[in-house]
Motif scaffolding. Structure first.
Motif, PDB file in Angstrom:
ATOM      1  N   ASN A   1      -2.646 -14.863  -6.463  1.00 40.45           N
ATOM      2  CA  ASN A   1      -3.834 -14.072  -6.820  1.00 40.45           C
ATOM      3  C   ASN A   1      -3.501 -12.614  -7.118  1.00 40.45           C
ATOM      4  OD1 ASN A   1      -3.246 -13.315  -4.228  1.00 40.45           O
ATOM      5  ND2 ASN A   1      -5.352 -13.285  -3.525  1.00 40.45           N
TER       6      ASN A   1
ATOM      7  N   ASP B   1      -4.210  -2.739   4.499  1.00 33.14           N
ATOM      8  CA  ASP B   1      -4.839  -3.546   5.552  1.00 33.14           C
ATOM      9  C   ASP B   1      -5.400  -2.709   6.688  1.00 33.14           C
ATOM     10  OD1 ASP B   1      -4.130  -5.774   4.123  1.00 33.14           O
ATOM     11  OD2 ASP B   1      -2.803  -6.631   5.643  1.00 33.14           O
TER      12      ASP B   1
ATOM     13  N   SER C   1       8.174  -5.823   4.403  1.00 32.17           N
ATOM     14  CA  SER C   1       6.963  -6.117   5.176  1.00 32.17           C
ATOM     15  C   SER C   1       7.073  -7.554   5.691  1.00 32.17           C
ATOM     16  CB  SER C   1       5.736  -5.983   4.276  1.00 32.17           C
ATOM     17  OG  SER C   1       4.682  -6.794   4.733  1.00 32.17           O
TER      18      SER C   1
ATOM     19  N   ARG D   1      10.804   3.326  12.433  1.00 31.88           N
ATOM     20  CA  ARG D   1       9.375   3.325  12.745  1.00 31.88           C
ATOM     21  C   ARG D   1       8.974   4.664  13.356  1.00 31.88           C
ATOM     22  NH1 ARG D   1       7.660  -1.952  12.353  1.00 31.88           N
ATOM     23  NH2 ARG D   1       5.692  -1.632  13.377  1.00 31.88           N
ATOM     24  N   ILE D   2       7.903   5.220  12.831  1.00 31.66           N
ATOM     25  CA  ILE D   2       7.377   6.473  13.361  1.00 31.66           C
ATOM     26  C   ILE D   2       6.618   6.188  14.663  1.00 31.66           C
ATOM     27  CG2 ILE D   2       5.530   8.172  12.858  1.00 31.66           C
ATOM     28  CD1 ILE D   2       8.300   8.802  11.611  1.00 31.66           C
TER      29      ILE D   2
ATOM     30  N   TYR E   1      -7.850  -8.554   3.683  1.00 32.42           N
ATOM     31  CA  TYR E   1      -6.437  -8.186   3.670  1.00 32.42           C
ATOM     32  C   TYR E   1      -5.786  -8.829   2.451  1.00 32.42           C
ATOM     33  CZ  TYR E   1      -7.480  -7.351   8.643  1.00 32.42           C
ATOM     34  OH  TYR E   1      -8.029  -6.933   9.823  1.00 32.42           O
ATOM     35  N   GLN E   2      -5.587  -8.066   1.403  1.00 33.28           N
ATOM     36  CA  GLN E   2      -5.047  -8.604   0.157  1.00 33.28           C
ATOM     37  C   GLN E   2      -4.136  -7.574  -0.513  1.00 33.28           C
ATOM     38  OE1 GLN E   2      -6.527 -12.144  -1.503  1.00 33.28           O
ATOM     39  NE2 GLN E   2      -5.597 -11.916   0.483  1.00 33.28           N
ATOM     40  N   ILE E   3      -3.133  -8.077  -1.214  1.00 37.33           N
ATOM     41  CA  ILE E   3      -2.134  -7.199  -1.830  1.00 37.33           C
ATOM     42  C   ILE E   3      -2.755  -6.319  -2.920  1.00 37.33           C
ATOM     43  CG2 ILE E   3       0.032  -7.148  -3.150  1.00 37.33           C
ATOM     44  CD1 ILE E   3       0.580  -9.952  -1.757  1.00 37.33           C
TER      45      ILE E   3
ATOM     46  N   ALA F   1       0.841  -1.206   0.000  1.00 38.04           N
ATOM     47  CA  ALA F   1       0.000   0.000   0.000  1.00 38.04           C
ATOM     48  C   ALA F   1       0.874   1.253   0.000  1.00 38.04           C
ATOM     49  CB  ALA F   1      -0.931  -0.005   1.216  1.00 38.04           C
TER      50      ALA F   1
ATOM     51  N   LYS G   1       4.881  -9.539   6.652  1.00 33.75           N
ATOM     52  CA  LYS G   1       3.869 -10.434   6.061  1.00 33.75           C
ATOM     53  C   LYS G   1       4.338 -10.970   4.720  1.00 33.75           C
ATOM     54  CE  LYS G   1       0.095  -7.958   7.926  1.00 33.75           C
ATOM     55  NZ  LYS G   1      -0.527  -6.735   7.497  1.00 33.75           N
TER      56      LYS G   1
HETATM   57  C1  LIG Z   1       1.227 -15.509   5.704  1.00 33.96           C
HETATM   58  C2  LIG Z   1       0.486 -14.532   4.828  1.00 33.96           C
HETATM   59  C3  LIG Z   1       0.196 -14.873   3.524  1.00 33.96           C
HETATM   60  C4  LIG Z   1      -0.484 -13.956   2.689  1.00 33.96           C
HETATM   61  N1  LIG Z   1      -0.759 -14.320   1.407  1.00 33.96           N
HETATM   62  C5  LIG Z   1      -1.383 -13.446   0.590  1.00 33.96           C
HETATM   63  C6  LIG Z   1      -1.651 -13.804  -0.775  1.00 33.96           C
HETATM   64  O1  LIG Z   1      -1.337 -14.900  -1.238  1.00 33.96           O
HETATM   65  N2  LIG Z   1      -2.281 -12.879  -1.555  1.00 33.96           N
HETATM   66  C7  LIG Z   1      -2.652 -11.638  -1.087  1.00 33.96           C
HETATM   67  O2  LIG Z   1      -3.200 -10.836  -1.851  1.00 33.96           O
HETATM   68  N3  LIG Z   1      -2.405 -11.294   0.191  1.00 33.96           N
HETATM   69  C8  LIG Z   1      -1.794 -12.152   1.048  1.00 33.96           C
HETATM   70  N4  LIG Z   1      -1.557 -11.814   2.351  1.00 33.96           N
HETATM   71  C9  LIG Z   1      -2.000 -10.483   2.815  1.00 33.96           C
HETATM   72  C10 LIG Z   1      -1.024  -9.371   2.391  1.00 33.96           C
HETATM   73  O3  LIG Z   1       0.284  -9.686   2.863  1.00 33.96           O
HETATM   74  C11 LIG Z   1      -1.494  -8.024   2.936  1.00 33.96           C
HETATM   75  O4  LIG Z   1      -2.820  -7.777   2.523  1.00 33.96           O
HETATM   76  C12 LIG Z   1      -0.593  -6.890   2.437  1.00 33.96           C
HETATM   77  O5  LIG Z   1       0.756  -7.094   2.827  1.00 33.96           O
HETATM   78  C13 LIG Z   1      -1.090  -5.552   2.990  1.00 33.96           C
HETATM   79  O6  LIG Z   1      -0.234  -4.535   2.590  1.00 33.96           O
HETATM   80  P1  LIG Z   1      -0.083  -3.213   3.485  1.00 33.96           P
HETATM   81  O7  LIG Z   1       0.908  -2.371   2.761  1.00 33.96           O
HETATM   82  O8  LIG Z   1      -1.396  -2.656   3.831  1.00 33.96           O
HETATM   83  O9  LIG Z   1       0.523  -3.718   4.878  1.00 33.96           O
HETATM   84  P2  LIG Z   1       1.873  -4.490   5.213  1.00 33.96           P
HETATM   85  O10 LIG Z   1       2.314  -5.367   4.104  1.00 33.96           O
HETATM   86  O11 LIG Z   1       1.655  -5.091   6.559  1.00 33.96           O
HETATM   87  O12 LIG Z   1       2.962  -3.322   5.323  1.00 33.96           O
HETATM   88  C14 LIG Z   1       2.901  -2.385   6.350  1.00 33.96           C
HETATM   89  C15 LIG Z   1       4.316  -1.946   6.672  1.00 33.96           C
HETATM   90  O13 LIG Z   1       4.266  -0.832   7.595  1.00 33.96           O
HETATM   91  C16 LIG Z   1       5.270  -1.006   8.566  1.00 33.96           C
HETATM   92  N5  LIG Z   1       4.923  -0.235   9.748  1.00 33.96           N
HETATM   93  C17 LIG Z   1       4.022  -0.534  10.720  1.00 33.96           C
HETATM   94  N6  LIG Z   1       4.020   0.435  11.660  1.00 33.96           N
HETATM   95  C18 LIG Z   1       4.945   1.356  11.263  1.00 33.96           C
HETATM   96  C19 LIG Z   1       5.418   2.573  11.828  1.00 33.96           C
HETATM   97  N7  LIG Z   1       4.935   3.032  12.991  1.00 33.96           N
HETATM   98  N8  LIG Z   1       6.376   3.254  11.178  1.00 33.96           N
HETATM   99  C20 LIG Z   1       6.885   2.806   9.995  1.00 33.96           C
HETATM  100  N9  LIG Z   1       6.480   1.650   9.420  1.00 33.96           N
HETATM  101  C21 LIG Z   1       5.525   0.937  10.050  1.00 33.96           C
HETATM  102  C22 LIG Z   1       5.267  -2.523   8.803  1.00 33.96           C
HETATM  103  O14 LIG Z   1       6.461  -2.933   9.433  1.00 33.96           O
HETATM  104  C23 LIG Z   1       5.142  -3.042   7.372  1.00 33.96           C
HETATM  105  O15 LIG Z   1       6.409  -3.156   6.766  1.00 33.96           O
HETATM  106  C24 LIG Z   1      -0.875 -12.689   3.193  1.00 33.96           C
HETATM  107  C25 LIG Z   1      -0.577 -12.351   4.525  1.00 33.96           C
HETATM  108  C26 LIG Z   1       0.094 -13.264   5.340  1.00 33.96           C
HETATM  109  C27 LIG Z   1       0.395 -12.867   6.764  1.00 33.96           C
END
Ligand SMILES: Cc1cc2nc3c(=O)[nH]c(=O)nc-3n(C[C@H](O)[C@H](O)[C@H](O)COP(=O)(O)OP(=O)(O)OC[C@H]3O[C@@H](n4cnc5c(N)ncnc54)[C@H](O)[C@@H]3O)c2cc1C
Length: 291
Positions: free
Chosen positions: A48, A257, A37, A79-80, A263-265, A14, A39
């Motif tokens: 997907n 997320d 990340s 981290r903020i 919760y999906q990429i 995101a 995750k």
């Molecule tokens: C085991 C597993 C398998 C998955 N498989 C799939 C799949 O096959 N297909 C799919 O679509 N989705 C899958 N997902 C879900 C997918 O990983 C998430 O939907 C996606 O990563 C969300 O992206 P995001 O950027 O919102 O959050 P995240 O990927 O969680 O990234 C958020 C980032 O913000 C950072 N952060 C948090 N707080 C702070 C702060 N205070 N300061 C600075 N940085 C901070 C975190 O450390 C992290 O690096 C899976 C998840 C898991 C756990």
């Protein structure tokens, strides 16, 4: 200290998508957060996401980051602590106590599930899952245990049992559940997940249960901890956002997320694009109104 047009907090799918789109609109952009990340690092294979079948989470995120790094975007790996609305600008409190300044902030910090039991984090992505809709299909015809902590977990167990195989529900909701004849319900407290390369068994004080998959269904940590005053959605956990990813706080956007399930990429990337474009537009309009 220089003031950025847009600061993105979180460098997952995101956040990187938001940064890409704000930078394409010629805004000065800083992305703050760990490079990988957690995750995605744990996701061995993603099937997907359009155009990148079978890619690992780590490879996908590296490709996203490399693309963003081709633009004049700055990265800060920390981290903020807190994000404050300071009226004229938005302040971001760093680990060293310094305040960074931004005209617009995009919160893309994902979600966290707080306390876990031993082994749960270690085996996440290797037999342990937190997402019924994402992973149930991986266990078609296999034995699955659902450890349910919140009110929706029984519903998740029903869904998983339809998609996967033999399902056992460990009821930690604190209230009785009715799951029919096909789902076995156990009222006891699991203390650890154990296994070798992948999770294999759930340990209780007096017995052990073996399965192929273990789902831990609990509420995520509330999303307003980082941003005081951030309005939450009706579930009391996720950030409430409008269609343009704006929050209730002027100049602060949220995506991925943190805004809720599923919760999906692909959703995180799409919302990141909206947030990046909206934040860029906010900065442009603000500059025009100050002229
Ligand atoms: C085991 C597993 C398998 C998955 N498989 C799939 C799949 O096959 N297909 C799919 O679509 N989705 C899958 N997902 C879900 C997918 O990983 C998430 O939907 C996606 O990563 C969300 O992206 P995001 O950027 O919102 O959050 P995240 O990927 O969680 O990234 C958020 C980032 O913000 C950072 N952060 C948090 N707080 C702070 C702060 N205070 N300061 C600075 N940085 C901070 C975190 O450390 C992290 O690096 C899976 C998840 C898991 C756990």
């Amino acid at each position: 200290m220089s003031r950025y047009d847009v600061v993105v907090v979180g460098a997952g799918p995101a956040g990187l998508s938001a940064a890409l789109n704000a930078a394409i609109r010629h805004k000065s952009v800083l992305v703050i957060g760990p490079v990988m990340s957690e995750k995605l690092r744990r996701t061995a294979r993603i099937d997907n996401y359009l155009g990148m079948p079978g890619c690992s989470g780590e490879a996908m995120l590296t490709q996203f980051r490399d693309q963003v790094a081709e633009l004049p975007v700055e990265f800060l790996e920390e981290r903020i602590q807190t994000i404050y609305d300071m009226g004229d600008f938005i302040g971001l409190l760093r680990e060293n106590g310094e305040i960074l300044e931004a005209q617009a902030v995009i919160v893309a910090t994902g979600i966290s599930f707080g306390n876990t039991i031993p082994g749960e984090r270690r085996f996440l992505g290797r037999g342990v899952s937190a997402c019924a809709t994402c992973d149930a299909a991986l266990y078609r015809g296999k034995a699955v245990i659902v450890v349910g902590y919140n009110a929706h977990s029984a519903e998740d167990a029903r869904f998983i049992s339809e998609v996967a195989g033999r399902t056992t529900f460990i009821n930690r909701t604190g209230r009785p559940v009715q799951l029919g004849d096909t789902i076995r319900v156990i009222e006891d407290k699991p203390i650890a997940v154990e296994g070798d390369a992948a999770a294999e068994r759930l340990i209780f004080k007096d017995f052990t249960l073996e399965a192929d998959g273990f789902f831990f269904v609990r509420d995520a940590v509330k999303s307003d901890e980082l941003v005081p005053g951030l309005r939450l959605s009706d579930d009391g956990i996720h950030a409430a956002v409008e269609r343009d990813m704006s929050t209730n706080l002027p100049g602060i956007y949220a995506c991925g997320d943190i805004t809720g399930k599923p919760y999906q990429i692909a959703i995180a990337v799409g919302q990141g694009q909206l947030a990046g474009l909206s934040a860029a537009e906010y900065v442009t309009k603000r500059a025009a109104s100050h002229r």
